[in-house]
Design a protein around this motif. Structure first.
Motif, PDB file in Angstrom:
ATOM      1  N   THR A  11     -40.937   5.113   2.440  1.00  0.00           N
ATOM      2  CA  THR A  11     -41.633   5.935   1.445  1.00  0.00           C
ATOM      3  C   THR A  11     -40.836   7.197   1.155  1.00  0.00           C
ATOM      4  N   GLU A  12     -40.363   7.857   2.201  1.00  0.00           N
ATOM      5  CA  GLU A  12     -39.611   9.096   2.035  1.00  0.00           C
ATOM      6  C   GLU A  12     -38.238   8.844   1.414  1.00  0.00           C
ATOM      7  N   ALA A  13     -37.552   7.795   1.843  1.00  0.00           N
ATOM      8  CA  ALA A  13     -36.190   7.533   1.363  1.00  0.00           C
ATOM      9  C   ALA A  13     -36.158   7.077  -0.089  1.00  0.00           C
ATOM     10  N   LEU A  14     -37.172   6.308  -0.510  1.00  0.00           N
ATOM     11  CA  LEU A  14     -37.141   5.709  -1.843  1.00  0.00           C
ATOM     12  C   LEU A  14     -38.233   6.221  -2.778  1.00  0.00           C
ATOM     13  N   SER A  15     -39.031   7.183  -2.325  1.00  0.00           N
ATOM     14  CA  SER A  15     -40.154   7.706  -3.120  1.00  0.00           C
ATOM     15  C   SER A  15     -41.049   6.574  -3.624  1.00  0.00           C
ATOM     16  N   LEU A  16     -41.444   5.700  -2.708  1.00  0.00           N
ATOM     17  CA  LEU A  16     -42.257   4.545  -3.064  1.00  0.00           C
ATOM     18  C   LEU A  16     -43.707   4.936  -3.308  1.00  0.00           C
ATOM     19  N   GLU A  17     -44.354   4.212  -4.206  1.00  0.00           N
ATOM     20  CA  GLU A  17     -45.775   4.431  -4.458  1.00  0.00           C
ATOM     21  C   GLU A  17     -46.614   3.762  -3.384  1.00  0.00           C
ATOM     22  N   GLU A  18     -46.169   2.581  -2.947  1.00  0.00           N
ATOM     23  CA  GLU A  18     -46.852   1.849  -1.876  1.00  0.00           C
ATOM     24  C   GLU A  18     -45.810   1.128  -1.047  1.00  0.00           C
ATOM     25  N   VAL A  19     -46.091   1.006   0.234  1.00  0.00           N
ATOM     26  CA  VAL A  19     -45.270   0.162   1.101  1.00  0.00           C
ATOM     27  C   VAL A  19     -46.171  -0.391   2.194  1.00  0.00           C
ATOM     28  N   HIS A  20     -46.059  -1.681   2.419  1.00  0.00           N
ATOM     29  CA  HIS A  20     -46.870  -2.350   3.429  1.00  0.00           C
ATOM     30  C   HIS A  20     -45.920  -3.113   4.351  1.00  0.00           C
ATOM     31  N   VAL A  21     -46.023  -2.850   5.643  1.00  0.00           N
ATOM     32  CA  VAL A  21     -45.170  -3.528   6.619  1.00  0.00           C
ATOM     33  C   VAL A  21     -46.065  -4.221   7.629  1.00  0.00           C
ATOM     34  N   THR A  22     -45.786  -5.501   7.839  1.00  0.00           N
ATOM     35  CA  THR A  22     -46.493  -6.262   8.872  1.00  0.00           C
ATOM     36  C   THR A  22     -45.463  -6.831   9.831  1.00  0.00           C
ATOM     37  N   GLN A  23     -45.916  -7.084  11.033  1.00  0.00           N
ATOM     38  CA  GLN A  23     -45.016  -7.568  12.082  1.00  0.00           C
ATOM     39  C   GLN A  23     -45.643  -8.761  12.778  1.00  0.00           C
ATOM     40  N   ASP A  24     -44.814  -9.768  13.008  1.00  0.00           N
ATOM     41  CA  ASP A  24     -45.215 -10.939  13.786  1.00  0.00           C
ATOM     42  C   ASP A  24     -44.103 -11.192  14.781  1.00  0.00           C
ATOM     43  N   GLY A  25     -44.274 -10.680  15.988  1.00  0.00           N
ATOM     44  CA  GLY A  25     -43.202 -10.769  16.987  1.00  0.00           C
ATOM     45  C   GLY A  25     -42.023  -9.919  16.556  1.00  0.00           C
ATOM     46  N   THR A  26     -40.862 -10.540  16.354  1.00  0.00           N
ATOM     47  CA  THR A  26     -39.673  -9.796  15.922  1.00  0.00           C
ATOM     48  C   THR A  26     -39.459  -9.896  14.414  1.00  0.00           C
ATOM     49  N   HIS A  27     -40.390 -10.535  13.708  1.00  0.00           N
ATOM     50  CA  HIS A  27     -40.259 -10.702  12.261  1.00  0.00           C
ATOM     51  C   HIS A  27     -41.106  -9.661  11.533  1.00  0.00           C
ATOM     52  N   TYR A  28     -40.470  -8.974  10.598  1.00  0.00           N
ATOM     53  CA  TYR A  28     -41.149  -7.956   9.803  1.00  0.00           C
ATOM     54  C   TYR A  28     -41.211  -8.405   8.354  1.00  0.00           C
ATOM     55  N   LYS A  29     -42.335  -8.129   7.704  1.00  0.00           N
ATOM     56  CA  LYS A  29     -42.480  -8.401   6.274  1.00  0.00           C
ATOM     57  C   LYS A  29     -42.735  -7.072   5.596  1.00  0.00           C
ATOM     58  N   ILE A  30     -41.926  -6.782   4.581  1.00  0.00           N
ATOM     59  CA  ILE A  30     -42.030  -5.515   3.862  1.00  0.00           C
ATOM     60  C   ILE A  30     -42.371  -5.804   2.405  1.00  0.00           C
ATOM     61  N   VAL A  31     -43.433  -5.172   1.935  1.00  0.00           N
ATOM     62  CA  VAL A  31     -43.790  -5.195   0.514  1.00  0.00           C
ATOM     63  C   VAL A  31     -43.663  -3.756   0.042  1.00  0.00           C
ATOM     64  N   ALA A  32     -42.746  -3.537  -0.899  1.00  0.00           N
ATOM     65  CA  ALA A  32     -42.468  -2.195  -1.389  1.00  0.00           C
ATOM     66  C   ALA A  32     -42.738  -2.115  -2.887  1.00  0.00           C
ATOM     67  N   VAL A  33     -43.367  -1.019  -3.304  1.00  0.00           N
ATOM     68  CA  VAL A  33     -43.715  -0.837  -4.713  1.00  0.00           C
ATOM     69  C   VAL A  33     -43.197   0.529  -5.162  1.00  0.00           C
ATOM     70  N   GLY A  34     -42.352   0.508  -6.190  1.00  0.00           N
ATOM     71  CA  GLY A  34     -41.839   1.779  -6.695  1.00  0.00           C
ATOM     72  C   GLY A  34     -41.093   1.620  -8.000  1.00  0.00           C
ATOM     73  N   GLU A  35     -41.051   2.693  -8.759  1.00  0.00           N
ATOM     74  CA  GLU A  35     -40.310   2.701 -10.024  1.00  0.00           C
ATOM     75  C   GLU A  35     -38.813   2.521  -9.790  1.00  0.00           C
ATOM     76  N   CYS A  36     -38.341   2.840  -8.587  1.00  0.00           N
ATOM     77  CA  CYS A  36     -36.912   2.732  -8.288  1.00  0.00           C
ATOM     78  C   CYS A  36     -36.392   1.305  -8.425  1.00  0.00           C
ATOM     79  N   PHE A  37     -37.281   0.322  -8.407  1.00  0.00           N
ATOM     80  CA  PHE A  37     -36.857  -1.078  -8.514  1.00  0.00           C
ATOM     81  C   PHE A  37     -36.750  -1.559  -9.956  1.00  0.00           C
ATOM     82  N   ASP A  38     -37.176  -0.737 -10.905  1.00  0.00           N
ATOM     83  CA  ASP A  38     -37.166  -1.134 -12.314  1.00  0.00           C
ATOM     84  C   ASP A  38     -35.739  -1.411 -12.775  1.00  0.00           C
TER      85      ASP A  38
END
Length: 85
Positions: A11-38
């Motif tokens: 959030t701080e590095a990319l000025s994201l509007e939303e970020v959701h991180v989930t973890q299953d053991g050593t696997h991480y899933k990242i959902v990132a939402v921001g204008e920077c991806f446009d």
């Protein structure tokens, strides 16, 4: 690494509007939402996410990562189409 710490870092590095991180053991899933991806390619979006996490990736603190990046408009559409019936 804790999910909340990853969320805050991204959030701080990319000025994201939303970020959701989930973890299953050593696997991480990242959902990132921001204008920077446009206009950025999928590869560029993933590079943008990996950049602030590189220290944790190279140290082995983060291992398997799945990334889904959206602009706010794409995220609204994604949520509508993926809502449970």
């Amino acid at each position: 690494m804790e999910c909340k710490a990853i969320e805050q870092l991204l959030t701080e590095a990319l000025s994201l509007e939303e970020v959701h991180v989930t973890q299953d053991g050593t696997h991480y899933k990242i959902v990132a939402v921001g204008e920077c991806f446009d206009g950025a390619s999928r590869v560029k979006q993933q590079q943008m996410i990996y950049a602030p996490l590189m220290e944790q990736v190279t140290s082995g603190a983060l291992h398997a990562i799945t990334i889904n990046a959206f602009t706010p408009t794409q995220w609204k559409r994604e949520k509508i189409f993926n809502m449970p019936a």
